[in-house]
Design a protein around this motif. Structure first.
Motif, PDB file in Angstrom:
ATOM      1  N   ARG A  70       0.734  -1.059   0.045  1.00  0.00           N
ATOM      2  CA  ARG A  70       0.083   0.069  -0.145  1.00  0.00           C
ATOM      3  C   ARG A  70       0.991   1.345   0.099  1.00  0.00           C
ATOM      4  N   ALA A  71       0.281   2.225  -0.323  1.00  0.00           N
ATOM      5  CA  ALA A  71       1.079   3.516  -0.589  1.00  0.00           C
ATOM      6  C   ALA A  71       0.306   4.634  -0.103  1.00  0.00           C
ATOM      7  N   PHE A  72       0.463   5.904  -0.622  1.00  0.00           N
ATOM      8  CA  PHE A  72       0.176   7.388   0.043  1.00  0.00           C
ATOM      9  C   PHE A  72      -0.179   8.188  -1.541  1.00  0.00           C
ATOM     10  N   PHE A  73      -0.706   9.355  -1.157  1.00  0.00           N
ATOM     11  CA  PHE A  73      -0.875  10.517  -1.951  1.00  0.00           C
ATOM     12  C   PHE A  73       0.208  11.498  -1.335  1.00  0.00           C
ATOM     13  N   PRO A  74       0.433  12.417  -2.428  1.00  0.00           N
ATOM     14  CA  PRO A  74       1.454  13.519  -1.795  1.00  0.00           C
ATOM     15  C   PRO A  74       0.868  14.518  -0.885  1.00  0.00           C
ATOM     16  N   ASN A  75      -0.379  14.598  -0.474  1.00  0.00           N
ATOM     17  CA  ASN A  75      -1.002  15.373   0.621  1.00  0.00           C
ATOM     18  C   ASN A  75      -1.022  14.757   1.642  1.00  0.00           C
ATOM     19  N   SER A  76      -0.561  13.549   2.008  1.00  0.00           N
ATOM     20  CA  SER A  76      -0.580  13.014   3.235  1.00  0.00           C
ATOM     21  C   SER A  76       0.406  13.243   4.076  1.00  0.00           C
TER      22      SER A  76
END
Length: 269
Positions: A170-176
């Motif tokens: 799993r990953a994330f978005f730049p605004n995390s």
């Protein structure tokens, strides 16, 4: 919406046997989910984060509800376009200053053998995005021994997790926020996952870290997630960001298509 309990493959490619829809997608908009349905399809991983849309994470049920209220019931996207950048009143992406220094660490807790596999796979995955978009990922090896979610010496951390088969990665978005900027890799990702590879999994996950949404979140696809995206290219069923079992056409490893490359260059020229 796929059931997370049925997923033994990645954040971006769940089990092929768990189909999202029939051979042909409907021409009509997928019906919107209720909050109860959305929550029932989310799971908590061993770190206590809520995982939804296969490989996206938030810290609490309150944030999960906020995501549902602000995204699932909105209508930003068009039904025919892709590569999709996350859009919340503007593109969710790295700044011109930050995109050239996307630092990360790879936790030594993987163990010598698996860590070497992750480093090799990351070198391949980052090279694919760097070859087409104006971005630069940097492995800051000096932080590997203390590679945690609170490590502020890097932009994001890559760590092992035992999710019990909920996902491969799993990953994330730049605004995390920093605490949520993690790429977690399940131990099952080091087993037999053909036709995919660890590098292919990470190519998909790094797409999320750059701001790209799942390609299959389109009208009529029963893998539809929400419409908070802006199209950068024509719709691409073979995209590295498209689940094969959601009427996708990529049958081998997850690789960037020509449209993926066009979209990536458009977002990060």
């Amino acid at each position: 919406m796929l059931k997370f309990r049925s997923m033994a493959l990645l954040a971006g490619v769940a089990l092929l046997g768990t189909a999202c829809g029939g051979p042909e997608a409907s021409e009509t908009q997928a019906p919107k989910m209720t909050w109860e349905e959305f929550r029932a399809n989310a799971v908590q991983d061993p770190e206590g984060k809520w995982i939804f849309n296969m490989d996206q994470a938030v810290d609490s049920e309150e944030e999960l509800r906020a995501y549902f209220d602000n995204n699932v019931n909105t209508d930003t996207g068009s039904s025919e376009d892709g590569l999709k950048v996350y859009y919340l009143g503007g593109d969710v992406k790295w700044s011109a200053a930050q995109k050239g220094n996307l630092t990360y660490c790879v936790s030594s807790t993987f163990g010598t053998t698996n860590k070497a596999k992750v480093v090799t796979a990351m070198n391949s995955a980052t090279a694919a995005w760097e070859a087409t978009a104006s971005v630069n990922f940097v492995h800051s090896t000096s932080y590997d021994a203390s590679c945690t979610a609170s490590q502020t010496g890097v932009l994001f951390d890559i760590r092992p997790v035992n999710s019990g088969g909920q996902y491969l990665a799993r990953a994330f978005f730049p605004n995390s926020a920093r605490s949520g900027r993690n790429v977690l890799i399940d131990n099952t990702a080091f087993g037999s996952i053909s036709p995919w590879t660890l590098a292919g999994i990470l190519r998909h996950e790094l797409g999320h870290t750059l701001g790209f949404r799942h390609e299959h979140t389109v009208s009529g696809n029963s893998c539809y997630e929400d419409a908070n995206w802006r199209a950068l290219t024509a719709y691409d069923r073979s995209s590295v960001m498209h689940y094969p079992q959601c009427n996708g056409t990529q049958t081998g490893d997850l690789v960037l298509t020509s449209l993926d490359k066009t979209g990536a260059r458009a977002l990060y020229p």
